[in-house]
Write a protein that holds these residues in place. Structure first.
Motif, short mmCIF file in Angstrom:
data_model
loop_
_atom_site.label_atom_id
_atom_site.label_comp_id
_atom_site.label_asym_id
_atom_site.label_seq_id
_atom_site.Cartn_x
_atom_site.Cartn_y
_atom_site.Cartn_z
N VAL A 1 46.08 49.52 37.67
CA VAL A 1 45.24 48.37 37.32
C VAL A 1 45.16 47.39 38.49
N ALA A 2 46.27 47.22 39.21
CA ALA A 2 46.31 46.27 40.32
C ALA A 2 45.31 46.63 41.42
N VAL A 3 45.10 47.93 41.66
CA VAL A 3 44.21 48.33 42.76
C VAL A 3 42.84 48.82 42.26
N THR A 4 42.53 48.60 40.99
CA THR A 4 41.24 49.03 40.45
C THR A 4 40.05 48.47 41.24
N PRO A 5 40.04 47.18 41.62
CA PRO A 5 38.90 46.69 42.42
C PRO A 5 38.68 47.51 43.70
N LEU A 6 39.75 47.93 44.33
CA LEU A 6 39.64 48.74 45.54
C LEU A 6 39.14 50.14 45.22
N ASP A 7 39.52 50.64 44.04
CA ASP A 7 39.06 51.96 43.60
C ASP A 7 37.57 51.94 43.29
N VAL A 8 37.07 50.85 42.71
CA VAL A 8 35.64 50.71 42.43
C VAL A 8 34.85 50.76 43.74
N PHE B 1 34.42 44.66 39.24
CA PHE B 1 35.54 45.19 40.01
C PHE B 1 36.64 45.73 39.11
N LEU B 2 36.52 45.51 37.81
CA LEU B 2 37.52 46.05 36.87
C LEU B 2 36.95 47.19 36.03
N LYS B 3 35.78 47.68 36.39
CA LYS B 3 35.20 48.81 35.67
C LYS B 3 36.13 50.02 35.76
#
Length: 320
Positions: free
Chosen positions: A242-249, A285-287
């Motif tokens: 969850v912490a790196v989800t924005p980077l994953d998007v 960014f949290l999709k």
């Protein structure tokens, strides 16, 4: 982690443990990972209302073969590299369980795995997103799924063809060389290094809970029960995911080659970040955050379980 804390464990055993863990884990969570990719790539037209709706509309698991094939070396490198870096930071044959050492080892592991992760993600994303583009075309043709308050987008003359892993690989190598398979490597590195820096220290500390004693070194070396290693892996994995989800998007958007009608293309990490913020807002960014947590948690819980059982050591013992 019993085998992580034992310097006698060999590198081949570590690689086998990581590979088996990745193979078993991704088999269990692939459908949710598929939903995550499709949800993250939605920009204007909402083909899916959420994870359950996406899973309900998904009949085939596109990209499964690529994920199953390449996740084995990817997880093997990640978990084994973390072990090796922890051992290099050890003192007197005892791995130091201090936060700075664990963070540094995680950083090294995340950096090493990008060699395999980037091409795996490139191929997997194209195959997984093909189904969303097919649904998007169907929605456009039927007039459904248009942006609220506006006319339906113009229909395409033909639905997008489903790509194959071989076709994508050949095309990228032909047109862009080896660099084509490593598109988005910077974004992958930007996601995987922080993930490992969060995951490995958090797991080590959760796995050591309840084993404190007057002798701190004895607590570190003591073996946690199987259920604790599994729960620690799940918990640490979900938090890091969850912490790196924005980077994953951002990584997913950059690595998606085929876009739907009206969907943005991006020139790089900064351009992608700016466009998403401007057009879709911070929530974009949290999709896929829930999907990502549901994928990573059992994946790493299983990984720690495999390490606990010592699958690699058993295999090498039988072969020896």
């Amino acid at each position: 982690l019993p085998h992580q804390d034992n310097l006698i464990t060999t590198l081949p055993a570590k690689l086998i443990n990581g590979g088996v863990a990745g193979l078993v884990g991704v088999t269990c969570v692939f459908p949710i990972d598929l939903a995550k990719t499709r949800l993250q790539n939605q920009q204007g037209i909402q083909v899916y209302k959420g994870m359950l709706d996406c899973l309900a509309k998904t009949v085939r698991s596109e990209g499964a073969a690529v994920n199953l094939t390449l996740v084995t070396p990817e997880k093997a490198i990640k978990l084994a590299a973390n072990d090796v870096f922890r051992q290099k930071l050890s003192k007197d044959a005892v791995i130091i369980n201090l936060i700075p050492s664990l963070v540094l080892a995680g950083c090294g592991a995340g950096t090493c795995q990008v060699v395999v992760t980037t091409p795996m993600e490139m191929l997997k994303i194209q195959l997984q997103d093909a189904g969303r583009l097919g649904e998007l075309f169907t929605g456009c043709c039927s007039g459904a799924g248009s942006i609220a308050g506006g006319p339906p987008p113009p229909a395409r003359s033909a639905p997008p063809q489903r790509p194959s892993a071989t076709g994508i690989t050949v095309e990228l190598l032909k047109t862009r060389g080896l660099a084509g398979l490593y598109r988005g490597a910077g974004a992958t590195l930007m996601r995987d290094v922080p993930f490992s820096m969060i995951y490995f220290p958090l797991f080590a500390n959760l796995n050591a809970l309840g084993r404190d004693s007057a002798d701190g070194q004895a607590a570190v070396q003591a073996q946690a029960p199987f259920w604790q290693s599994f729960v620690a892996g799940c918990s640490a994995g979900s938090v890091a995911a969850v912490a790196v989800t924005p980077l994953d998007v951002i990584k997913t958007r950059l690595q998606t080659l085929q876009k739907g009608e009206g969907e943005d293309t991006y020139r790089g990490i900064i351009d992608c970040t700016r466009r998403i913020m401007t057009r879709e807002g911070p929530s974009a960014f949290l999709k896929g955050a829930t999907c990502r947590a549901l994928v990573i948690a059992p994946l790493f819980g299983i990984a720690q379980g495999v390490y606990f059982l010592g699958v690699g050591e058993t295999v090498l013992g039988l072969l020896g």
